[in-house]
Write a protein that holds these residues in place. Structure first.
Motif, PDB file in Angstrom:
ATOM      1  N   VAL A 121      45.198  45.441  37.120  1.00 35.61           N
ATOM      2  CA  VAL A 121      45.609  46.830  37.330  1.00 35.61           C
ATOM      3  C   VAL A 121      45.823  47.450  35.961  1.00 35.61           C
ATOM      4  O   VAL A 121      46.519  46.876  35.115  1.00 35.61           O
ATOM      5  N   ALA A 122      45.222  48.609  35.729  1.00 39.07           N
ATOM      6  CA  ALA A 122      45.402  49.296  34.440  1.00 39.07           C
ATOM      7  C   ALA A 122      46.489  50.345  34.573  1.00 39.07           C
ATOM      8  O   ALA A 122      46.816  50.774  35.681  1.00 39.07           O
ATOM      9  N   ARG A 123      47.050  50.755  33.449  1.00 35.74           N
ATOM     10  CA  ARG A 123      48.023  51.857  33.353  1.00 35.74           C
ATOM     11  C   ARG A 123      49.246  51.592  34.224  1.00 35.74           C
ATOM     12  O   ARG A 123      49.499  52.297  35.206  1.00 35.74           O
ATOM     13  N   VAL A 124      50.000  50.592  33.858  1.00 37.86           N
ATOM     14  CA  VAL A 124      51.168  50.208  34.654  1.00 37.86           C
ATOM     15  C   VAL A 124      52.485  50.520  33.945  1.00 37.86           C
ATOM     16  O   VAL A 124      53.550  50.408  34.558  1.00 37.86           O
ATOM     17  N   TYR A 181      47.976  44.975  33.736  1.00 40.57           N
ATOM     18  CA  TYR A 181      48.631  43.800  34.308  1.00 40.57           C
ATOM     19  C   TYR A 181      47.545  42.923  34.915  1.00 40.57           C
ATOM     20  O   TYR A 181      46.667  43.424  35.625  1.00 40.57           O
ATOM     21  N   VAL A 182      47.610  41.655  34.610  1.00 45.44           N
ATOM     22  CA  VAL A 182      46.603  40.717  35.111  1.00 45.44           C
ATOM     23  C   VAL A 182      47.263  39.586  35.878  1.00 45.44           C
ATOM     24  O   VAL A 182      48.219  38.980  35.388  1.00 45.44           O
ATOM     25  N   GLU A 183      46.781  39.338  37.077  1.00 39.71           N
ATOM     26  CA  GLU A 183      47.144  38.125  37.808  1.00 39.71           C
ATOM     27  C   GLU A 183      45.889  37.290  37.891  1.00 39.71           C
ATOM     28  O   GLU A 183      44.862  37.756  38.408  1.00 39.71           O
ATOM     29  N   TRP A 184      45.973  36.099  37.357  1.00 39.15           N
ATOM     30  CA  TRP A 184      44.781  35.247  37.290  1.00 39.15           C
ATOM     31  C   TRP A 184      45.228  33.865  37.732  1.00 39.15           C
ATOM     32  O   TRP A 184      45.933  33.184  37.004  1.00 39.15           O
ATOM     33  N   GLY A 185      44.866  33.474  38.958  1.00 40.56           N
ATOM     34  CA  GLY A 185      45.483  32.281  39.530  1.00 40.56           C
ATOM     35  C   GLY A 185      46.987  32.545  39.587  1.00 40.56           C
ATOM     36  O   GLY A 185      47.416  33.600  40.061  1.00 40.56           O
TER      37      GLY A 185
END
Ligand code: CDP
Length: 250
Positions: free
Chosen positions: A31-34, A43-47
């Motif tokens: 998600v960009a611009r948080v 924001y990155v959720e990766w696993g």
């Protein structure tokens, strides 16, 4: 590499500990611009990794003796939150590992940011790892690239990173923590998708030439998927602009 305790089987009948095949990347959401006050953020959720990136700049470079008359100076601070993982307790501020990761991220972005446009300034990248599960430096690069794009920083390319590993004698992409700890080798890589240039390359353990070539092939394929997720996140903030920035990820 160097995991504590007895080594578990990492590959059984072609399946990995979490059920993935060797070419499968863990689920990735971006998600960009948080963040309200950072100029760019993602924001990155990766696993099970959760990583937040915020970008400021170009802004006045302080201290002045860091300034360049010819380009913007790129700075990066990668930090793990004290609650981000079983091993991390945030005891002593920056440590050898976080300084190393900050350095490799900064160097990767120095190759793509068009810094000559902004002499005497700095561009600051801040990365906070909220939760870690192997591969946080790759998640950090991937998040930072989206945050830089969100901040409108001109770049030659949108870069992403992914690691490859050797588990039970086979090459696999995107190792989780167990594979990272107990695998024979771990190799994080960042590509510039447009030129194919390698902008980050580190390696733990040993690989043959053939394994290295297979690892690069796996990483290149995975990079395309990562780029798609990054592009989608950036497109979304322009297609559906929102006043309030808050984090809601389902
Ligand atoms: O995160 P990355 O794979 O880029 O770096 P690493 O040094 O190979 O660390 C592998 C994993 O070990 C991290 O992703 C964390 O899950 C864990 N770790 C931790 O919990 N606390 C630390 N201080 C260092 C690593």
């Amino acid at each position: 590499m160097g995991g504590q305790g007895e080594k578990p089987a990492l590959l059984v009948g072609g399946r990995r500990v979490d059920g993935r095949g060797v070419e499968d990347v863990r689920p990735l959401k971006i998600v960009a611009r948080v963040l309200n006050d950072a100029e760019g953020s993602a924001y990155v959720e990766w696993g099970k990794n959760k990583v937040l990136a915020g970008v400021y700049g170009p802004r006045e470079c302080i201290p002045r003796h860091d300034q360049s008359l010819y380009r913007a100076v790129v700075k990066c601070r990668y930090n793990m939150a004290p609650f981000s993982g079983a091993e991390e307790h945030g005891r002593s501020g920056p440590n050898r590992r976080s300084k190393e990761i900050s350095k490799v991220i900064k160097e990767a972005f120095e190759n793509v940011i068009i810094s000559e446009n902004f002499p005497k300034t700095e561009i600051s990248i801040f990365v906070e790892v909220l939760q870690s599960d192997g591969g946080t430096r790759c998640a950090a690069v991937t998040a930072a690239a989206v945050a830089l794009a969100d901040a409108g920083i001109p770049m030659k390319d949108l870069i992403g990173a992914v690691a490859v590993c050797k588990i039970d004698g086979q090459m696999a992409v995107d190792p989780g923590k167990e594979e990272d700890n107990f695998g024979e080798s771990d190799m994080p890589i960042a590509f510039s998708p447009r030129t194919g240039d390698v902008l980050l390359f580190q390696m733990d353990g040993l690989l043959t030439r053939e394994e290295l070539a297979r690892g690069l092939e796996l990483a290149r394929k995975a990079s395309m998927k990562i780029r798609e997720a990054q592009m989608e996140a950036i497109r979304k903030v322009y297609d559906e602009p929102k006043e309030d920035r808050f984090l809601l990820i389902g």
